[in-house]
Write a protein that holds these residues in place. Structure first.
Motif: not given
Length: 485
Positions: A186-215
């Motif tokens: 996965l790491v190798f594929g990300s360096f070869v075929g991945g794109s930093a642009t695809n990672m956007e948006p970096f933050f969504t959902g505010g605190l609710n989104g953050y807590f939805a992952v944290l739980v």
């Protein structure tokens, strides 16, 4: 309730056959189950790439602080059962039962979860797996062939564990190595075929989104505490056993952060949100091959097997330890005459995991949600007893002492209590991870059974090194009194 004869019989002991890597593979493998395969897309959709990463790092930090308390206590009391022994020493038999029952319930729900997750994952590789309809559960049609995949796996994994902890450790090591290879791909594929642009948006959902992952943290990180459960079977210095607890948490945190970053780099956020199994689709996109997506699914199956194997081992050792102390019927303390494994405890949990797939996919969410609060309750009690023992027994032999000889260790323990109480509050009504009725029902049934067993344990037994001996003696006196009356 019968008192186990385990302590009174010289050969009724577990075998010390596990080494450094075996113990680390059990702890790390237990944490890296199936969640990283199916949940990563939801994390990114809820919180954005960096929001999900931040939640994972926060969760890793919380579990790391809890892991420090486990590390010191495990090094000081390297006996099978982990929490069971810590709480007996610091808080007495009834609190020991509550903590042990809590973590056992968490382990068993995840073992059953993996038994359901396996056929669900296998169906992506074999779309025609579901044949011979049986019945519907919560709107899901259960098929015999589908359910048998999980049921047969339950028989195999239970059998491996009965045949010896060393065999279970070897199997765990093999599967963890395969899992690590998938991660490197996965790491190798990300360096070869991945794109930093695809990672956007970096933050969504505010605190609710953050807590939805944290739980989901308790579900994702449960398993580092399998190392204390197997401490009596690990043939390495006690100090090193404690260190491995913390190392396992750090490795799991790195794994989850890696999964988020590589998945988000593969495809735009909109495509990830539409993907059924985002991590597998990401693997396919990074390498431009559907075959690679299927290889990732194989990695998910590896994660299922490592988590299943580890938590089955942990749960059986807890039940063995509770029975050895007289808290559960002596039947659970029986060891296999040849392989020295807690055969009856393994069979009991194996039967539950055998049955789970016949309840269908709906059981996946119910099992995770019902077990997570119990896991956090156990973590709270371990952190509390860590503080108690630091204050009550400052001279206790501690091969690994976290936070130094001053009040740093107590500060770590109090921090762990506060963080875990905060985590537990997220499951309450009105909070982001409030449980639905079915998980509450499963949670309630487990604790009703626990309450019946709890009140059979004599009260008034003082915590300390001889608490287990005093409990067994009190139970013996009770039986003699009942026979004479």
């Amino acid at each position: 309730m019968q008192v186990s004869q385990a302590e009174q019989t010289p050969d009724a002991s577990l075998l010390k056959v596990l080494g450094n890597w075996d113990a680390l593979a059990l702890g790390f493998g237990a944490m890296i189950g199936f969640g990283w395969v199916v949940l990563t897309g939801g994390w990114i959709a809820s919180a954005g790439t960096m929001g999900a990463v931040l939640a994972m790092i926060t969760g890793g930090a919380i579990m790391g602080v809890v892991g420090l308390t486990y590390a010191e206590l495990t090094a000081a009391m390297p006996k099978a059962g982990g929490e069971h022994n810590f709480l007996l020493r610091g808080m007495g038999p009834r609190w020991s039962f509550i903590g042990s029952w809590a973590i056992t319930g968490g382990y068993i729900t995840i073992v059953a979860f993996e038994a359901v997750a396996l056929p669900r994952t296998a169906q992506y590789l074999f779309p025609n797996l579901s044949q011979i309809p049986l019945w519907e559960v919560a709107g899901y049609q259960v098929h015999l062939t589908w359910a048998l995949v999980g049921a047969v796996a339950a028989v195999v994994i239970t059998g491996i564990n009965i045949l010896g902890v060393k065999l279970a450790g070897v199997a765990q090591t093999f599967v963890v190595v395969f899992l690590l290879v998938i991660g490197l791909m996965l790491v190798f594929g990300s360096f070869v075929g991945g794109s930093a642009t695809n990672m956007e948006p970096f933050f969504t959902g505010g605190l609710n989104g953050y807590f939805a992952v944290l739980v989901v943290v308790p579900f994702l990180f449960v398993g580092f505490d399998v190392i204390p459960q197997s401490a009596e079977e690990v043939n390495i210095p006690a100090r090193q056993i404690g260190r491995l607890v913390v190392v396992a948490v750090i490795l799991a945190t790195i794994w989850y952060v890696m999964t988020v970053l590589t998945t988000s780099s593969a495809m735009p956020a909109g495509e990830i949100a539409q993907a059924d199994i985002a991590t597998a689709d990401a693997m396919g996109a990074l390498f431009g091959s559907d075959v690679m997506a299927k290889i990732l699914i194989a990695g998910g199956i590896a994660g299922i097997l490592t988590s299943w194997n580890s938590l089955l081992l942990g749960a059986s050792r807890l039940m063995f330890s509770m029975a050895r102390s007289g808290m559960l019927p002596a039947w659970f303390a029986k060891l296999h005459p040849k392989y020295r494994t807690p055969v009856n405890a393994l069979l009991f949990i194996g039967v539950l995991s055998f049955v789970a797939p016949f309840f269908g996919v709906s059981m996946l969410g119910w099992l995770v949600d019902s077990g997570a609060p119990s896991i956090v309750i156990a973590y709270i009690l371990v952190a509390v007893v860590f503080v108690i023992l630091r204050r009550r027994e400052p001279g206790m032999d501690r091969p690994l002492r976290v936070g130094g000889r001053g009040n740093g260790g107590i500060g770590i323990g109090i921090t762990a209590v506060v963080l875990c109480v905060g985590l537990l509050s997220l499951y309450m009504p009105g909070m982001p991870a409030a449980l639905t009725p079915p998980p509450w029902i499963l949670f309630g049934l487990w604790w009703v059974l626990g309450a019946v067993l709890l009140f059979r344990i004599p009260s008034g037994i003082t915590p300390g090194e001889d608490a287990e001996h005093n409990l067994l003696e009190r139970l013996r006196q009770r039986r003699e009194s009942a026979r004479n009356s």
